[in-house]
Design a protein around this motif. Structure first.
Motif, PDB file in Angstrom:
ATOM      1  N   ILE A 171      61.063  30.130  32.549  1.00 23.55           N
ATOM      2  CA  ILE A 171      61.254  31.297  31.677  1.00 23.55           C
ATOM      3  C   ILE A 171      62.637  31.254  31.044  1.00 23.55           C
ATOM      4  CG2 ILE A 171      61.259  33.817  31.556  1.00 23.55           C
ATOM      5  CD1 ILE A 171      59.631  33.788  34.194  1.00 23.55           C
ATOM      6  N   GLY A 172      62.700  31.541  29.750  1.00 21.80           N
ATOM      7  CA  GLY A 172      63.968  31.650  29.054  1.00 21.80           C
ATOM      8  C   GLY A 172      64.251  33.092  28.657  1.00 21.80           C
ATOM      9  N   TYR A 173      65.522  33.475  28.721  1.00 22.50           N
ATOM     10  CA  TYR A 173      65.899  34.830  28.316  1.00 22.50           C
ATOM     11  C   TYR A 173      67.339  34.810  27.830  1.00 22.50           C
ATOM     12  CZ  TYR A 173      68.774  35.775  32.514  1.00 22.50           C
ATOM     13  OH  TYR A 173      69.758  35.768  33.480  1.00 22.50           O
ATOM     14  N   ALA A 174      67.759  35.888  27.189  1.00 24.69           N
ATOM     15  CA  ALA A 174      69.111  35.990  26.626  1.00 24.69           C
ATOM     16  C   ALA A 174      69.822  37.163  27.304  1.00 24.69           C
ATOM     17  CB  ALA A 174      69.056  36.181  25.123  1.00 24.69           C
ATOM     18  N   ALA A 216      67.926  30.955  20.327  1.00 20.44           N
ATOM     19  CA  ALA A 216      68.073  29.851  21.276  1.00 20.44           C
ATOM     20  C   ALA A 216      66.922  29.830  22.278  1.00 20.44           C
ATOM     21  CB  ALA A 216      69.409  29.963  22.000  1.00 20.44           C
ATOM     22  N   VAL A 217      66.470  31.008  22.697  1.00 19.53           N
ATOM     23  CA  VAL A 217      65.311  31.084  23.583  1.00 19.53           C
ATOM     24  C   VAL A 217      64.087  30.501  22.890  1.00 19.53           C
ATOM     25  CG1 VAL A 217      63.725  32.630  24.788  1.00 19.53           C
ATOM     26  CG2 VAL A 217      66.187  33.074  24.867  1.00 19.53           C
ATOM     27  N   LEU A 218      63.862  30.912  21.652  1.00 21.04           N
ATOM     28  CA  LEU A 218      62.703  30.426  20.908  1.00 21.04           C
ATOM     29  C   LEU A 218      62.777  28.916  20.697  1.00 21.04           C
ATOM     30  CD1 LEU A 218      60.110  30.892  19.331  1.00 21.04           C
ATOM     31  CD2 LEU A 218      61.504  31.553  17.355  1.00 21.04           C
ATOM     32  N   ASP A 219      63.959  28.400  20.394  1.00 22.12           N
ATOM     33  CA  ASP A 219      64.120  26.954  20.219  1.00 22.12           C
ATOM     34  C   ASP A 219      63.777  26.214  21.510  1.00 22.12           C
ATOM     35  OD1 ASP A 219      64.895  27.269  17.597  1.00 22.12           O
ATOM     36  OD2 ASP A 219      67.050  27.092  18.011  1.00 22.12           O
ATOM     37  N   ALA A 220      64.163  26.792  22.651  1.00 23.12           N
ATOM     38  CA  ALA A 220      63.876  26.159  23.935  1.00 23.12           C
ATOM     39  C   ALA A 220      62.374  26.131  24.212  1.00 23.12           C
ATOM     40  CB  ALA A 220      64.612  26.890  25.060  1.00 23.12           C
ATOM     41  N   VAL A 221      61.683  27.209  23.855  1.00 24.90           N
ATOM     42  CA  VAL A 221      60.221  27.227  24.002  1.00 24.90           C
ATOM     43  C   VAL A 221      59.599  26.203  23.056  1.00 24.90           C
ATOM     44  CG1 VAL A 221      58.134  28.617  23.749  1.00 24.90           C
ATOM     45  CG2 VAL A 221      60.197  29.648  24.724  1.00 24.90           C
ATOM     46  N   ASP A 222      60.063  26.191  21.834  1.00 25.47           N
ATOM     47  CA  ASP A 222      59.504  25.293  20.828  1.00 25.47           C
ATOM     48  C   ASP A 222      59.700  23.831  21.214  1.00 25.47           C
ATOM     49  OD1 ASP A 222      58.196  25.088  18.226  1.00 25.47           O
ATOM     50  OD2 ASP A 222      60.087  24.230  17.523  1.00 25.47           O
ATOM     51  N   ALA A 227      58.643  27.277  29.255  1.00 22.54           N
ATOM     52  CA  ALA A 227      57.263  27.564  28.865  1.00 22.54           C
ATOM     53  C   ALA A 227      57.117  28.914  28.196  1.00 22.54           C
ATOM     54  CB  ALA A 227      56.356  27.502  30.100  1.00 22.54           C
ATOM     55  N   VAL A 228      57.960  29.874  28.603  1.00 23.80           N
ATOM     56  CA  VAL A 228      57.854  31.253  28.137  1.00 23.80           C
ATOM     57  C   VAL A 228      59.249  31.772  27.834  1.00 23.80           C
ATOM     58  CG1 VAL A 228      57.192  33.608  28.760  1.00 23.80           C
ATOM     59  CG2 VAL A 228      55.766  31.694  29.488  1.00 23.80           C
ATOM     60  N   GLY A 229      59.368  32.581  26.785  1.00 26.58           N
ATOM     61  CA  GLY A 229      60.647  33.195  26.449  1.00 26.58           C
ATOM     62  C   GLY A 229      60.469  34.663  26.113  1.00 26.58           C
ATOM     63  N   LEU A 230      61.454  35.477  26.496  1.00 28.29           N
ATOM     64  CA  LEU A 230      61.438  36.909  26.199  1.00 28.29           C
ATOM     65  C   LEU A 230      62.246  37.132  24.924  1.00 28.29           C
ATOM     66  CD1 LEU A 230      62.211  38.308  29.792  1.00 28.29           C
ATOM     67  CD2 LEU A 230      60.012  37.618  28.813  1.00 28.29           C
ATOM     68  N   ILE A 231      61.573  37.513  23.824  1.00 32.23           N
ATOM     69  CA  ILE A 231      62.239  37.655  22.535  1.00 32.23           C
ATOM     70  C   ILE A 231      61.657  38.845  21.775  1.00 32.23           C
ATOM     71  CG2 ILE A 231      62.639  35.151  22.399  1.00 32.23           C
ATOM     72  CD1 ILE A 231      60.444  35.074  20.201  1.00 32.23           C
ATOM     73  N   ASN A 232      62.236  39.121  20.600  1.00 34.84           N
ATOM     74  CA  ASN A 232      61.640  40.047  19.635  1.00 34.84           C
ATOM     75  C   ASN A 232      60.724  39.263  18.693  1.00 34.84           C
ATOM     76  OD1 ASN A 232      62.984  42.285  20.647  1.00 34.84           O
ATOM     77  ND2 ASN A 232      64.678  42.106  19.200  1.00 34.84           N
ATOM     78  N   HIS A 233      59.715  39.936  18.169  1.00 39.85           N
ATOM     79  CA  HIS A 233      58.674  39.257  17.407  1.00 39.85           C
ATOM     80  C   HIS A 233      59.175  38.518  16.180  1.00 39.85           C
ATOM     81  CE1 HIS A 233      59.043  42.729  14.707  1.00 39.85           C
ATOM     82  NE2 HIS A 233      58.368  42.030  13.818  1.00 39.85           N
ATOM     83  N   TYR A 234      60.175  39.089  15.490  1.00 39.80           N
ATOM     84  CA  TYR A 234      60.497  38.576  14.156  1.00 39.80           C
ATOM     85  C   TYR A 234      61.207  37.240  14.187  1.00 39.80           C
ATOM     86  CZ  TYR A 234      64.930  41.021  15.151  1.00 39.80           C
ATOM     87  OH  TYR A 234      66.081  41.483  15.733  1.00 39.80           O
ATOM     88  N   TYR A 235      61.770  36.835  15.327  1.00 34.67           N
ATOM     89  CA  TYR A 235      62.414  35.521  15.395  1.00 34.67           C
ATOM     90  C   TYR A 235      61.385  34.407  15.164  1.00 34.67           C
ATOM     91  CZ  TYR A 235      66.590  37.837  17.096  1.00 34.67           C
ATOM     92  OH  TYR A 235      67.701  38.641  17.192  1.00 34.67           O
ATOM     93  N   TRP A 236      60.201  34.592  15.711  1.00 32.91           N
ATOM     94  CA  TRP A 236      59.153  33.582  15.500  1.00 32.91           C
ATOM     95  C   TRP A 236      58.721  33.561  14.042  1.00 32.91           C
ATOM     96  CZ3 TRP A 236      53.983  33.723  13.962  1.00 32.91           C
ATOM     97  CH2 TRP A 236      53.270  32.529  14.147  1.00 32.91           C
TER      98      TRP A 236
END
Length: 349
Positions: A171-174, A216-222, A227-236
């Motif tokens: 899991i990734g988080y900020a 950075a969380v999203l990049d790590a998932v990508d 495997a999973v990251g806690l983010i806000n929707h609009y970053y994707w």
């Protein structure tokens, strides 16, 4: 909840350009205040990013009929400054990135009651119950995920399910990000201090990987790092708009509406109680809630419009009303100090 999809690969550059063409300064030289105002300049404290909102705020002079001066900093910094300045503040309007800062000012009785025709523009879940502030756009907490590593994502309906043994170390988080703090605050509000502490301790035991921010969380998932990251929707949505959906491995998943992991937080605005420019300040908020500006936020950054009838022409966003989110009183996101203390206590800072 349905997974989000992108309709078009490009941002709404035409609208952004038309807004930017109207000016690029943070203050103006138009003469004259409105007939009901005694101040000569509308002063806005903006916790929203200057690069994002300057093209919008530069147009306020025309909308309110008087000069506009904007001071930029983080929402938490500006809220603290306003609380320190008290009645002596020069600010007329506070434009916040999050509801917690607005809630803190409302609790301190520093915000005036807005005109009823302003509050009526926004659904009840996304405005103060006493009419002291309204949302101007919304964002939803989601799970970013790598389909190759989490094929069972549709089975995950709440944050408790990422505490299963299969997610240890994945899991990734900020931890320093304001949106993560808002999520933890919502967790505290919904479940109470003891249950929130227990969840955070279990989350810490999952050995989550910390990153500097949502991107950075999203990049790590990508990249398959987590495997999973806690983010806000609009970053994707922004990443897919930049690179194209075929070039992005990560996807996003919406949790059940009654789960704190599905928090809808908002940017919003309120008028300072001691302002001499009440009319102009209310007119400024009407402008932020106009169809044109709601369309700007929806198409430029994939934020959710808060005014009925506005849909993004760029991103496939469900209307907030259709998300069915079970929303807490957003004023209660103001207890940031307690959240930070709890995160420090469980070693997640």
């Amino acid at each position: 909840m349905p997974s989000a999809r992108l309709i078009a690969p490009a941002l709404a550059l035409g609208l952004a350009a038309s807004l930017a063409a109207c000016g690029s300064q943070t203050s103006s030289t138009v003469d004259g205040a409105g007939p009901d105002d005694s101040g000569d300049t509308l002063v806005i404290y903006s916790g929203r990013n200057e690069n994002l909102v300057a093209p919008v705020l530069d147009r306020l002079e025309e909308a309110v009929g008087m000069p506009v001066e904007v001071r930029y900093a983080s929402s938490s910094e500006l809220a603290a400054q306003l609380l320190e300045e008290g009645d002596a503040t020069e600010a007329d309007l506070f434009f916040s990135q999050d509801a917690g800062a607005l809630g803190a000012l409302a609790k301190a009785e520093m915000l005036a009651t807005l005109d009823e025709d302003v509050t009526a523009l926004v659904p009840e879940d996304y405005r103060d119950g006493e009419g002291r502030w309204v949302a101007t756009s919304g964002r939803v907490r989601v799970l970013a995920f790598d389909p190759a590593q989490v094929p069972q994502i549709e089975e995950i309906t709440g944050i408790d399910q990422i505490l299963e043994p299969e997610f240890v170390g994945t899991i990734g988080y900020a931890p320093s990000n304001a949106s993560f703090h808002a999520f933890v605050t919502a967790l505290r509000v919904e479940r109470g201090e003891d249950e929130a502490r227990a969840w955070l301790e279990d989350f810490s035991a999952q050995q989550p990987q910390a990153f500097e921010g949502n991107n950075a969380v999203l990049d790590a998932v990508d990249g398959g790092q987590v495997a999973v990251g806690l983010i806000n929707h609009y970053y994707w949505f922004q990443k897919v708009a930049e690179l194209g959906e075929d070039s992005v491995q990560a996807r996003i998943h919406y949790l059940s509406s009654d789960d704190p992991g599905a928090l809808v937080n908002v940017a919003g605005a309120g008028v300072l109680a001691g302002t001499d420019n009440s009319r102009a300040a209310n007119e400024a908020i009407r402008f932020l809630l106009s169809t044109e500006i709601q369309q700007y936020f929806a198409d430029e950054t994939a934020e959710y419009p808060v005014v009925d009838g506005v849909r993004s022409t760029v991103f496939d966003l469900e209307p907030l009303a259709e998300l069915g989110t079970d929303q807490i009183d957003l004023n209660e996101l103001d207890s940031l100090d307690a959240t930070l203390a709890l995160l420090d206590e469980v070693g997640l800072t």
